[in-house]
Design a protein around this motif. Structure first.
Motif, short mmCIF file in Angstrom:
data_model
loop_
_atom_site.label_atom_id
_atom_site.label_comp_id
_atom_site.label_asym_id
_atom_site.label_seq_id
_atom_site.Cartn_x
_atom_site.Cartn_y
_atom_site.Cartn_z
N GLY A 65 0.81 -1.21 0.00
CA GLY A 65 0.00 0.00 0.00
C GLY A 65 0.84 1.26 0.00
N PRO A 66 0.19 2.42 -0.11
CA PRO A 66 -1.26 2.60 0.03
C PRO A 66 -2.05 2.64 -1.27
CG PRO A 66 -0.20 4.72 0.23
CD PRO A 66 0.92 3.70 0.06
N SER A 67 -1.42 2.66 -2.45
CA SER A 67 -2.18 2.84 -3.67
C SER A 67 -1.62 1.98 -4.79
CB SER A 67 -2.15 4.32 -4.11
OG SER A 67 -2.66 4.49 -5.41
N SER A 68 -2.52 1.33 -5.53
CA SER A 68 -2.07 0.51 -6.66
C SER A 68 -1.58 1.38 -7.81
CB SER A 68 -3.19 -0.41 -7.14
OG SER A 68 -4.38 0.32 -7.35
N SER A 69 -2.25 2.50 -8.05
CA SER A 69 -1.86 3.37 -9.16
C SER A 69 -0.72 4.30 -8.79
CB SER A 69 -3.06 4.19 -9.63
OG SER A 69 -3.56 5.01 -8.59
N HIS A 70 -0.65 4.70 -7.51
CA HIS A 70 0.35 5.69 -7.09
C HIS A 70 1.53 5.08 -6.35
CE1 HIS A 70 -2.80 8.36 -8.30
NE2 HIS A 70 -2.17 9.44 -7.91
N THR A 71 1.41 3.84 -5.93
CA THR A 71 2.50 3.17 -5.21
C THR A 71 2.98 1.95 -6.00
OG1 THR A 71 1.37 3.82 -3.16
CG2 THR A 71 3.26 2.34 -2.95
N LEU A 72 2.08 0.99 -6.18
CA LEU A 72 2.45 -0.25 -6.88
C LEU A 72 2.83 0.01 -8.33
CD1 LEU A 72 2.74 -3.31 -6.80
CD2 LEU A 72 0.28 -3.50 -7.29
N GLY A 73 2.07 0.87 -9.02
CA GLY A 73 2.35 1.16 -10.41
C GLY A 73 3.73 1.77 -10.64
N PRO A 74 4.06 2.87 -9.95
CA PRO A 74 5.40 3.46 -10.10
C PRO A 74 6.51 2.49 -9.69
CG PRO A 74 3.89 5.06 -9.16
CD PRO A 74 3.15 3.76 -9.20
N TRP A 75 6.26 1.68 -8.69
CA TRP A 75 7.24 0.65 -8.27
C TRP A 75 7.50 -0.30 -9.43
CZ3 TRP A 75 7.01 -1.26 -2.55
CH2 TRP A 75 8.07 -2.11 -2.28
N ARG A 76 6.41 -0.78 -10.05
CA ARG A 76 6.55 -1.68 -11.19
C ARG A 76 7.20 -0.96 -12.38
NH1 ARG A 76 6.67 -6.59 -9.24
NH2 ARG A 76 4.70 -7.40 -8.44
N ALA A 77 6.90 0.31 -12.55
CA ALA A 77 7.49 1.07 -13.65
C ALA A 77 9.01 1.14 -13.50
CB ALA A 77 6.90 2.47 -13.69
N ALA A 78 9.47 1.34 -12.26
CA ALA A 78 10.92 1.38 -12.02
C ALA A 78 11.56 0.04 -12.36
CB ALA A 78 11.18 1.74 -10.56
N GLN A 79 10.89 -1.05 -12.00
CA GLN A 79 11.41 -2.37 -12.33
C GLN A 79 11.46 -2.58 -13.84
OE1 GLN A 79 8.46 -4.48 -9.79
NE2 GLN A 79 10.22 -5.47 -8.81
N ARG A 80 10.44 -2.12 -14.52
CA ARG A 80 10.41 -2.27 -15.98
C ARG A 80 11.49 -1.43 -16.65
NH1 ARG A 80 4.55 -2.03 -18.69
NH2 ARG A 80 5.96 -1.77 -20.46
N TRP A 81 11.74 -0.24 -16.08
CA TRP A 81 12.78 0.61 -16.65
C TRP A 81 14.16 -0.04 -16.53
CZ3 TRP A 81 16.20 4.57 -14.17
CH2 TRP A 81 16.89 5.33 -15.13
N ILE A 82 14.40 -0.65 -15.39
CA ILE A 82 15.67 -1.36 -15.20
C ILE A 82 15.81 -2.47 -16.24
CG2 ILE A 82 16.91 -2.92 -13.65
CD1 ILE A 82 15.84 -1.22 -11.30
N ALA A 83 14.74 -3.25 -16.43
CA ALA A 83 14.76 -4.32 -17.43
C ALA A 83 15.00 -3.76 -18.83
CB ALA A 83 13.44 -5.10 -17.38
N GLU A 84 14.41 -2.60 -19.09
CA GLU A 84 14.58 -1.94 -20.38
C GLU A 84 16.03 -1.51 -20.60
OE1 GLU A 84 12.92 2.24 -21.53
OE2 GLU A 84 11.28 0.81 -21.81
N LEU A 85 16.63 -0.93 -19.56
CA LEU A 85 18.04 -0.52 -19.65
C LEU A 85 18.94 -1.71 -19.91
CD1 LEU A 85 18.26 2.05 -16.71
CD2 LEU A 85 18.43 2.58 -19.15
N LYS A 86 18.67 -2.81 -19.23
CA LYS A 86 19.50 -4.00 -19.40
C LYS A 86 19.34 -4.60 -20.80
CE LYS A 86 20.18 -5.40 -14.63
NZ LYS A 86 20.38 -6.54 -13.74
N ALA A 87 18.11 -4.58 -21.30
CA ALA A 87 17.87 -5.12 -22.63
C ALA A 87 18.62 -4.33 -23.70
CB ALA A 87 16.38 -5.13 -22.93
#
Length: 477
Positions: A18-40
């Motif tokens: 928590g506390p928010s799927s769009s404001h917490t979980l989403g940005p968290w996942r976005a950071a993970q995706r960005w890292i994967a993108e940089l590595k790719a």
């Protein structure tokens, strides 16, 4: 072959912090995706500096939703499903103290928390929840990548506009469903319940063992969040000084009934006195407990979002502890399959993002999901299940998102309790009705919700610029 957005139950119900799927979980996942993108792109090892820009709703209510914290946790390489949430504060404090970020737990780079995470009031065109990662490379070159958190922890990129038009070409389900009418038709032609149709779709993605394991994890997380919330007292973080209510409410309801742990808890509740007032209190207590955990950066299940995470488990717990003392995991499985499908219909036809549709997109959808799941367990026909979902949403139409101080606390926590009670009532009304003569089909209420969302003033869409958010100030609390 028909192209359609195939949404799994595990997309609608997923474990997060928590506390928010769009404001917490989403940005968290976005950071993970960005890292994967940089590595790719073989850029990860070249990064020497990182800057994060939060836009629109992510900026306006970002502090209250811990958007900056979640984003940085993602950059650190932590995962919201498995991270030890007790170390969140120490991890962030370490960065603030040392001005060093251990990028994906692999490389230490300079990072100033307050300067390298910027809150921008500007709204990006594609979606109100925009986030851009910028990197400086050791060769002097720069790169950036933007993501959009569209609700429920879902993250997309602008170049995938097809996602917003429901034509993602994912793996084809045996029963592709875009409208509630199609779902009912499949139930008729196949002579199956809604949960059976959804299960067949899930089997095209994973084995029965994987489905059961995943749904067990979801229910275990839901139950744990209710248990923790009912056994934790004190004040919620954030500055509103909101007192946790589930603890004392639970104490009064459980009385002298004894139990040792979460496994003994359900049988203990079944042994308590249950009259109408106690039912209302128990359901409210279950819902409040989850969202108090959510408000304190605890682990919950999006259903369909973090801000609405308490409604579905509260109704599931109601079924287990009050309605059917013989309930098993198979009952909970059917409930989750139906709830997930109802949620997916709203995501395809409207939105589950409060930044796009106000709170009707969160609590309204969660109440519809819970009403549908309960109606099937209570013996409802597919038509009655969809009618229950329609009734629940119909009486949330136009509900605004106006969190005080940008915190997912007031009025968000109580709204989960109200959504749960409405869900139970909607299911009971549907079961007493001839659903074939329903005046408002579920598809029509979904369309109406989307029209309402588009017409709604932006200040009532998770910006804290209208409603209770401006009538009640932090200083008043």
């Amino acid at each position: 072959m028909r192209k359609i957005e195939c949404i799994s139950v595990f997309d609608m119900l997923k474990v997060g912090v928590g506390p928010s799927s769009s404001h917490t979980l989403g940005p968290w996942r976005a950071a993970q995706r960005w890292i994967a993108e940089l590595k790719a792109k073989d850029r990860f090892d070249k990064v020497v500096n990182i800057h994060v820009d939060l836009y629109g709703s992510l900026s306006l209510t970002g502090k209250g939703h811990a958007t900056d914290v979640a984003t940085v946790l993602g950059l650190l390489g932590h995962d919201p499903v498995t991270m030890d949430i007790s170390i969140i504060e120490s991890e962030i404090e370490k960065i603030k103290r040392t001005a060093i970020l251990n990028f994906n737990q692999e490389r230490e780079i300079q990072f100033t928390f307050k300067e390298d995470v910027k809150f921008n009031r500007k709204f990006l065109e594609f979606h109100p929840n925009g986030i851009t990662f910028r990197a400086l490379m050791n060769d002097g070159k720069k790169c950036n990548s933007s993501f959009y958190s569209i609700g429920g922890g879902f993250v997309v990129k602008k170049e995938r506009k097809n996602a917003s038009k429901k034509i993602k070409n994912f793996q084809q389900f045996p029963f592709p469903i875009e409208k509630a009418t199609e779902l009912v038709e499949y139930c008729k032609t196949e002579n199956k319940t809604i949960s059976e149709i959804v299960l067949e779709n899930e089997r095209s993605l994973r084995s029965d063992e994987e489905i059961d394991k995943g749904l067990h994890q979801i229910w275990d997380t839901m139950l744990e969040s209710m248990y923790i919330g009912c056994h934790t007292e004190g004040t919620l973080p954030g500055g509103l000084n909101v007192k946790r209510r589930a603890f004392e409410m639970h104490q009064r309801l459980i009385g002298e009934t004894s139990y040792n742990d979460v496994n003994d808890w359900i049988p203990a509740i079944r042994n308590t006195e249950v009259k109408f007032r106690q039912i209302l209190k128990w359901v409210s207590c279950f819902a409040l407990s989850v969202n108090e955990v959510n408000a304190s950066l605890g682990r919950v299940v999006t259903a369909p979002t973090n801000g609405s995470a308490g409604t579905v488990p509260a109704v599931m717990m109601y079924y287990m502890t009050i309605e059917n003392h013989e309930a098993t995991f198979e009952d909970l499985k059917r409930f989750m399959l139906v709830a997930g499908e109802i949620g997916s219909l709203f995501k395809k036809g409207a939105t589950i993002s409060a930044a796009m549709g106000g709170c009707q997109a969160e609590i309204g959808v969660s109440s519809a999901m819970a009403a549908g799941g309960l109606a099937e367990l209570l013996g409802g026909t597919p038509e009655q299940v969809l009618m229950a979902s329609e009734i629940a949403m119909e009486h949330h139409l136009g509900l605004t998102c106006d969190p005080i101080g940008g915190l997912v606390q007031v009025p968000c926590i109580e709204r989960n309790a109200m959504g749960a009670i409405k869900a139970i009532n909607a299911a009971e009304i549907a079961l007493e009705s001839d659903a074939t003569r329903a005046k408002v089909p579920l598809d029509k209420v979904i369309e109406t919700m989307w029209d309402t969302a588009k017409d709604m003033n932006s200040k009532y869409k998770e910006t804290s610029e209208g409603g209770l958010a401006v009538k009640v100030n932090l200083s008043d609390c």
